[in-house]
Design a protein around this motif. Sequence first.
Motif, PDB file in Angstrom:
ATOM      1  N   THR A 130     -68.320  41.583  98.725  1.00 43.92           N
ATOM      2  CA  THR A 130     -68.218  41.739 100.170  1.00 43.92           C
ATOM      3  C   THR A 130     -68.184  43.237 100.492  1.00 43.92           C
ATOM      4  O   THR A 130     -67.734  44.051  99.681  1.00 43.92           O
ATOM      5  N   GLY A 131     -68.673  43.578 101.673  1.00 39.77           N
ATOM      6  CA  GLY A 131     -68.682  44.975 102.090  1.00 39.77           C
ATOM      7  C   GLY A 131     -68.280  45.111 103.537  1.00 39.77           C
ATOM      8  O   GLY A 131     -68.547  44.228 104.368  1.00 39.77           O
ATOM      9  N   GLY A 132     -67.614  46.211 103.852  1.00 38.67           N
ATOM     10  CA  GLY A 132     -67.217  46.499 105.220  1.00 38.67           C
ATOM     11  C   GLY A 132     -67.409  47.969 105.525  1.00 38.67           C
ATOM     12  O   GLY A 132     -67.124  48.819 104.683  1.00 38.67           O
ATOM     13  N   GLY A 133     -67.894  48.286 106.710  1.00 39.51           N
ATOM     14  CA  GLY A 133     -68.144  49.677 107.073  1.00 39.51           C
ATOM     15  C   GLY A 133     -69.340  50.221 106.319  1.00 39.51           C
ATOM     16  O   GLY A 133     -70.288  49.500 106.009  1.00 39.51           O
TER      17      GLY A 133
ATOM     18  N   ARG B 173     -66.636  55.185  98.298  1.00 41.68           N
ATOM     19  CA  ARG B 173     -65.426  54.690  97.655  1.00 41.68           C
ATOM     20  C   ARG B 173     -65.803  53.879  96.425  1.00 41.68           C
ATOM     21  O   ARG B 173     -66.828  53.216  96.409  1.00 41.68           O
ATOM     22  N   ALA B 174     -64.961  53.911  95.427  1.00 43.18           N
ATOM     23  CA  ALA B 174     -65.222  53.103  94.240  1.00 43.18           C
ATOM     24  C   ALA B 174     -65.073  51.627  94.594  1.00 43.18           C
ATOM     25  O   ALA B 174     -64.224  51.261  95.416  1.00 43.18           O
ATOM     26  N   PRO B 175     -65.887  50.763  94.014  1.00 41.51           N
ATOM     27  CA  PRO B 175     -65.732  49.318  94.258  1.00 41.51           C
ATOM     28  C   PRO B 175     -64.321  48.872  93.892  1.00 41.51           C
ATOM     29  O   PRO B 175     -63.728  49.325  92.917  1.00 41.51           O
ATOM     30  N   LEU B 176     -63.768  47.975  94.699  1.00 39.25           N
ATOM     31  CA  LEU B 176     -62.413  47.476  94.487  1.00 39.25           C
ATOM     32  C   LEU B 176     -62.493  46.036  93.982  1.00 39.25           C
ATOM     33  O   LEU B 176     -63.111  45.180  94.627  1.00 39.25           O
ATOM     34  N   GLU B 177     -61.905  45.764  92.835  1.00 37.75           N
ATOM     35  CA  GLU B 177     -61.907  44.408  92.294  1.00 37.75           C
ATOM     36  C   GLU B 177     -60.713  43.655  92.852  1.00 37.75           C
ATOM     37  O   GLU B 177     -59.555  43.963  92.561  1.00 37.75           O
ATOM     38  N   LEU B 178     -60.997  42.643  93.673  1.00 38.41           N
ATOM     39  CA  LEU B 178     -59.946  41.872  94.315  1.00 38.41           C
ATOM     40  C   LEU B 178     -59.459  40.729  93.434  1.00 38.41           C
ATOM     41  O   LEU B 178     -58.393  40.169  93.663  1.00 38.41           O
ATOM     42  N   GLY B 179     -60.259  40.371  92.454  1.00 41.82           N
ATOM     43  CA  GLY B 179     -59.921  39.276  91.548  1.00 41.82           C
ATOM     44  C   GLY B 179     -61.046  39.143  90.553  1.00 41.82           C
ATOM     45  O   GLY B 179     -62.037  39.889  90.626  1.00 41.82           O
ATOM     46  N   PRO B 180     -60.966  38.212  89.612  1.00 42.83           N
ATOM     47  CA  PRO B 180     -62.047  38.053  88.629  1.00 42.83           C
ATOM     48  C   PRO B 180     -63.386  37.764  89.309  1.00 42.83           C
ATOM     49  O   PRO B 180     -63.550  36.742  89.972  1.00 42.83           O
ATOM     50  N   GLY B 181     -64.324  38.699  89.168  1.00 38.51           N
ATOM     51  CA  GLY B 181     -65.650  38.505  89.732  1.00 38.51           C
ATOM     52  C   GLY B 181     -65.725  38.610  91.240  1.00 38.51           C
ATOM     53  O   GLY B 181     -66.724  38.202  91.834  1.00 38.51           O
ATOM     54  N   VAL B 182     -64.703  39.158  91.882  1.00 35.78           N
ATOM     55  CA  VAL B 182     -64.703  39.324  93.345  1.00 35.78           C
ATOM     56  C   VAL B 182     -64.582  40.819  93.640  1.00 35.78           C
ATOM     57  O   VAL B 182     -63.571  41.447  93.301  1.00 35.78           O
ATOM     58  N   ILE B 183     -65.597  41.384  94.257  1.00 34.77           N
ATOM     59  CA  ILE B 183     -65.688  42.837  94.447  1.00 34.77           C
ATOM     60  C   ILE B 183     -65.755  43.165  95.931  1.00 34.77           C
ATOM     61  O   ILE B 183     -66.462  42.509  96.699  1.00 34.77           O
ATOM     62  N   ARG B 184     -65.041  44.220  96.318  1.00 36.72           N
ATOM     63  CA  ARG B 184     -65.042  44.697  97.695  1.00 36.72           C
ATOM     64  C   ARG B 184     -65.639  46.102  97.722  1.00 36.72           C
ATOM     65  O   ARG B 184     -65.268  46.975  96.930  1.00 36.72           O
ATOM     66  N   LEU B 185     -66.578  46.323  98.631  1.00 37.29           N
ATOM     67  CA  LEU B 185     -67.215  47.623  98.812  1.00 37.29           C
ATOM     68  C   LEU B 185     -66.841  48.191 100.176  1.00 37.29           C
ATOM     69  O   LEU B 185     -66.671  47.445 101.141  1.00 37.29           O
ATOM     70  N   GLY B 186     -66.761  49.544 100.251  1.00 38.43           N
ATOM     71  CA  GLY B 186     -66.481  50.201 101.522  1.00 38.43           C
ATOM     72  C   GLY B 186     -65.014  50.226 101.856  1.00 38.43           C
ATOM     73  O   GLY B 186     -64.136  50.162 100.984  1.00 38.43           O
TER      74      GLY B 186
END
Length: 311
Positions: free
Chosen positions: A23-26, A88-101
């Motif tokens: 997922t990505g925001g901004g 920003r570095a990608p943020l891992e929210l959980g196994p295989g779930v990545i947050r961008l921005g």
Amino acid sequence: MPDPLADVVSLLKPVPSISKRVTGGGCWIVEGDAGGSSLYCAMIEGSCVLRPAGRAPLRLAAGEFVLVPELFGFACTSLEPPGAGAARAPLELGPGVIRLGDPDAPADTVMLVGHCGFSSPNRDLLVALLPDVAHVRGADRQATLMRMIDDETRAGRAGRDMVLVRLLEVLLIEALRATADTGASPGLIRGLADPQLGVALREIHADPARPHSVPALAGAAAMSRSSFYERFRGKVGIAPMAYVTTWRMALAKGMLARKEAPIAEIAQRVGYGSASAFSAAFARHAGLPPGAYAGAVTGAGTEIAAEAGAG
């Protein structure tokens, strides 16, 4: 009749590697090097821009799917990329779930992203027959398959690896055949989309041992020799007899790797009248005579198995 596209995908032996929900925001950007693996991505919500190294940028919108059979360096960004130094570095929210921005911004982009490798000893030969990029619009079937892959990746159900391989094979075939009439780069898909060339390609796959020739293949396609040759080379990307040789070598590599038969028998199966003629042709393509190649492939497999056991 044989299905050349299914033949090629099956022989590639796709191996699942990574499956992520992103997922990505901004404003955001992610860069990397896929090391020559295959990238596939289904856009669920929002839009982004994929910039594969050496290829034109692709704008992807919700409901679209992209497959890059061989990807090295790449960047993927929001439609408006961040300014210099703002990534920003990608943020891992959980196994295989990545947050961008910006993690505090609303998620306006959602995509399923996966990588897979090809374990076939024919990888380079076969990938060259595929389009550089397969970009599909109205990709409901591909998105459904990716959700199934994502679910299977995270579950510990029996038979997981076999299911993933089969799902990947279906995903690759669905993506590739959906691009047949979209101006894809020259390759097997464009050849199969041509009704006359498709007949010739199926003739080659039906019986690789037959003494194929341009006149015979042109006759099967109901075309003159010159028209057939030029159209085949333009749409498939290589000359007809070069394709015949490529397919024969791909089959031979697989048989040698599996130690399926003596070299003389393999030579006959792929259309060579003698083991010496086959050995000379194989050495030109593989850089090694058949016996040495079989030994090298077996040795590499043993090393990989030993490393896996040690891990």
